[in-house]
Design a protein around this motif. Structure first.
Motif, PDB file in Angstrom:
ATOM      1  N   HIS A  14      17.142 -27.831 -11.180  1.00 24.62           N
ATOM      2  CA  HIS A  14      17.645 -26.618 -10.534  1.00 24.62           C
ATOM      3  C   HIS A  14      18.786 -25.998 -11.333  1.00 24.62           C
ATOM      4  O   HIS A  14      18.859 -24.769 -11.463  1.00 24.62           O
ATOM      5  CB  HIS A  14      18.131 -26.949  -9.120  1.00 24.62           C
ATOM      6  N   SER A  18      18.586 -22.317 -13.008  1.00 21.88           N
ATOM      7  CA  SER A  18      19.613 -21.341 -12.618  1.00 21.88           C
ATOM      8  C   SER A  18      20.363 -20.829 -13.840  1.00 21.88           C
ATOM      9  O   SER A  18      20.672 -19.636 -13.937  1.00 21.88           O
ATOM     10  CB  SER A  18      20.604 -21.971 -11.633  1.00 21.88           C
ATOM     11  N   LEU A  22      20.509 -16.912 -14.854  1.00 23.05           N
ATOM     12  CA  LEU A  22      21.792 -16.208 -14.888  1.00 23.05           C
ATOM     13  C   LEU A  22      22.098 -15.658 -16.276  1.00 23.05           C
ATOM     14  O   LEU A  22      22.614 -14.548 -16.415  1.00 23.05           O
ATOM     15  CB  LEU A  22      22.913 -17.143 -14.419  1.00 23.05           C
ATOM     16  N   TYR A  50      28.804 -21.244  -9.427  1.00 20.70           N
ATOM     17  CA  TYR A  50      28.238 -20.002  -8.913  1.00 20.70           C
ATOM     18  C   TYR A  50      26.947 -20.230  -8.120  1.00 20.70           C
ATOM     19  O   TYR A  50      26.733 -19.615  -7.074  1.00 20.70           O
ATOM     20  CB  TYR A  50      27.977 -19.049 -10.079  1.00 20.70           C
ATOM     21  N   ASP A  51      26.082 -21.088  -8.629  1.00 19.96           N
ATOM     22  CA  ASP A  51      24.793 -21.339  -7.970  1.00 19.96           C
ATOM     23  C   ASP A  51      24.493 -22.835  -7.992  1.00 19.96           C
ATOM     24  O   ASP A  51      23.652 -23.305  -8.748  1.00 19.96           O
ATOM     25  CB  ASP A  51      23.684 -20.561  -8.684  1.00 19.96           C
ATOM     26  N   HIS A  55      23.159 -26.617  -1.881  1.00 20.02           N
ATOM     27  CA  HIS A  55      23.887 -25.565  -1.169  1.00 20.02           C
ATOM     28  C   HIS A  55      24.414 -26.018   0.187  1.00 20.02           C
ATOM     29  O   HIS A  55      25.450 -25.552   0.639  1.00 20.02           O
ATOM     30  CB  HIS A  55      22.985 -24.356  -0.970  1.00 20.02           C
ATOM     31  N   GLY A  83      26.901 -22.294  -1.999  1.00 26.99           N
ATOM     32  CA  GLY A  83      26.442 -21.227  -2.878  1.00 26.99           C
ATOM     33  C   GLY A  83      26.861 -19.863  -2.378  1.00 26.99           C
ATOM     34  O   GLY A  83      27.297 -19.010  -3.140  1.00 26.99           O
ATOM     35  N   ASP A  84      26.729 -19.647  -1.068  1.00 24.93           N
ATOM     36  CA  ASP A  84      27.098 -18.359  -0.488  1.00 24.93           C
ATOM     37  C   ASP A  84      28.589 -18.089  -0.660  1.00 24.93           C
ATOM     38  O   ASP A  84      29.010 -17.002  -1.000  1.00 24.93           O
ATOM     39  CB  ASP A  84      26.734 -18.344   0.998  1.00 24.93           C
ATOM     40  N   ASN A  86      30.647 -19.477  -2.952  1.00 24.40           N
ATOM     41  CA  ASN A  86      31.022 -19.366  -4.357  1.00 24.40           C
ATOM     42  C   ASN A  86      30.640 -18.020  -4.951  1.00 24.40           C
ATOM     43  O   ASN A  86      31.374 -17.462  -5.760  1.00 24.40           O
ATOM     44  CB  ASN A  86      30.364 -20.493  -5.171  1.00 24.40           C
ATOM     45  N   GLU A  87      29.485 -17.472  -4.575  1.00 24.17           N
ATOM     46  CA  GLU A  87      29.059 -16.201  -5.153  1.00 24.17           C
ATOM     47  C   GLU A  87      29.956 -15.055  -4.707  1.00 24.17           C
ATOM     48  O   GLU A  87      30.211 -14.131  -5.442  1.00 24.17           O
ATOM     49  CB  GLU A  87      27.605 -15.900  -4.757  1.00 24.17           C
ATOM     50  N   SER A 148      19.531 -15.245   0.688  1.00 24.24           N
ATOM     51  CA  SER A 148      20.746 -14.422   0.794  1.00 24.24           C
ATOM     52  C   SER A 148      20.394 -12.947   0.629  1.00 24.24           C
ATOM     53  O   SER A 148      19.344 -12.594   0.090  1.00 24.24           O
ATOM     54  CB  SER A 148      21.764 -14.834  -0.266  1.00 24.24           C
ATOM     55  N   GLU A 151      19.848 -12.103  -3.011  1.00 25.25           N
ATOM     56  CA  GLU A 151      18.518 -12.454  -3.522  1.00 25.25           C
ATOM     57  C   GLU A 151      17.477 -11.427  -3.089  1.00 25.25           C
ATOM     58  O   GLU A 151      16.597 -11.044  -3.874  1.00 25.25           O
ATOM     59  CB  GLU A 151      18.121 -13.844  -3.031  1.00 25.25           C
TER      60      GLU A 151
END
Length: 205
Positions: A14, A18, A22, A50-51, A55, A83-84, A86-87, A148, A151
Motif C-alpha cells: 500500500h 501510494s 502521489l 499523508y496517506d 487508516h 489518513g483523513d 493527516n491530509e 473521502s 478521492e
C-alpha cells in the motif's frame, strides 16, 4: 508468523502504490527526488504521514463521553481516521462522510438511494469512476471512512460528482430532500443497461 508476513506485505504494498500515485500527481516532486536522491527517506516518511497504509485506529475512551454528528445525532461508534486527519491537517466534521449512514429515514430510503447510485451512476465501462462510486455506495452503510470527498473529487466526473454532492447535502438536511434527490436523479440519469461486461463481450464477438 503467517499473520505477521501478510500484515507486512499488505502495508508495504500500500505504501509503494501510494508513493507512486502521489509522485505521479506531483511531477515537480518526482524531479526533485531524482535530482536529490538523499531526499528519498523524507519522501517515504511524507507518504506515510499523508496517506498511511493503516487508516483506522481504534481507541477506548477513559471515561464516558458523548460525541455528536454535525446534525446533532449521537455517534454509536467512533474511530480515528489518521489518513483523513493527516491530509487536511485537522479533523473537520463537515468534510468527513462517516455521518451519512445516520441521515436516512429508514433502511428502505437508504436502499432506494443505493439503487440509484448502482443502477444509474456506477457505470463499470469507466472502472475507476465506478470503483469510487461504489465505495461511496458502501459509505452510506458504514460508520467508518470508506471513501473521502477528496478521492471522489479526483476520480468522479463533474456531472456525477455534482449529483453526489447534492445527495450529501440532502442527507444532512432532511428526509424530504433525500426523496427529492431520488426523484430528480432518476429523471436525469437513465438506468445503465449496457454494463461493461456485456460491452466487452460485444467487442470480442
Amino acid at each position: 508468523m503467517l499473520f505477521l508476513l501478510l500484515a507486512a506485505l499488505e502495508t508495504t504494498s500500500h505504501v509503494l502504490s501510494s508513493a507512486v500515485r502521489l509522485l505521479l500527481q506531483h511531477p515537480h516532486q518526482i524531479d526533485l527526488v531524482r535530482r536529490h536522491p538523499e531526499l528519498i527517506p523524507d519522501a517515504v516518511e511524507e507518504v506515510l504521514r499523508y496517506d498511511p497504509p493503516i487508516h483506522m485506529i481504534s481507541r477506548v475512551a477513559a471515561k464516558d463521553t458523548e460525541l455528536r454528528t454535525p446534525n446533532g445525532m449521537l455517534y454509536a461508534d467512533l474511530r480515528a481516521n489518521s489518513g483523513d486527519v493527516n491530509e487536511r491537517g485537522c479533523y473537520c466534521p463537515d468534510v468527513t462522510l462517516t455521518d451519512l449512514n445516520n441521515g436516512f429515514r429508514d433502511d428502505e430510503q437508504r436502499r432506494r438511494v443505493q439503487r440509484v447510485i448502482h443502477d444509474r451512476l456506477a457505470d463499470d465501462r469507466d472502472p475507476q469512476e465506478c470503483r469510487f462510486l461504489m465505495r461511496f455506495w458502501w459509505q452510506l452503510v458504514m460508520s467508518y471512512q470508506e471513501v473521502s470527498m477528496d478521492e471522489l473529487s479526483l476520480n468522479v466526473g463533474t456531472p456525477k460528482l455534482d449529483v453526489i454532492e447534492a445527495l450529501i447535502s440532502a442527507i444532512r438536511s432532511s428526509h424530504a430532500d433525500i426523496d427529492a434527490w431520488i426523484t430528480t436523479t432518476q429523471k436525469v440519469f437513465p438506468v445503465i443497461k449496457d454494463r461493461g461486461f456485456s460491452a466487452a463481450q460485444d467487442n470480442e464477438s
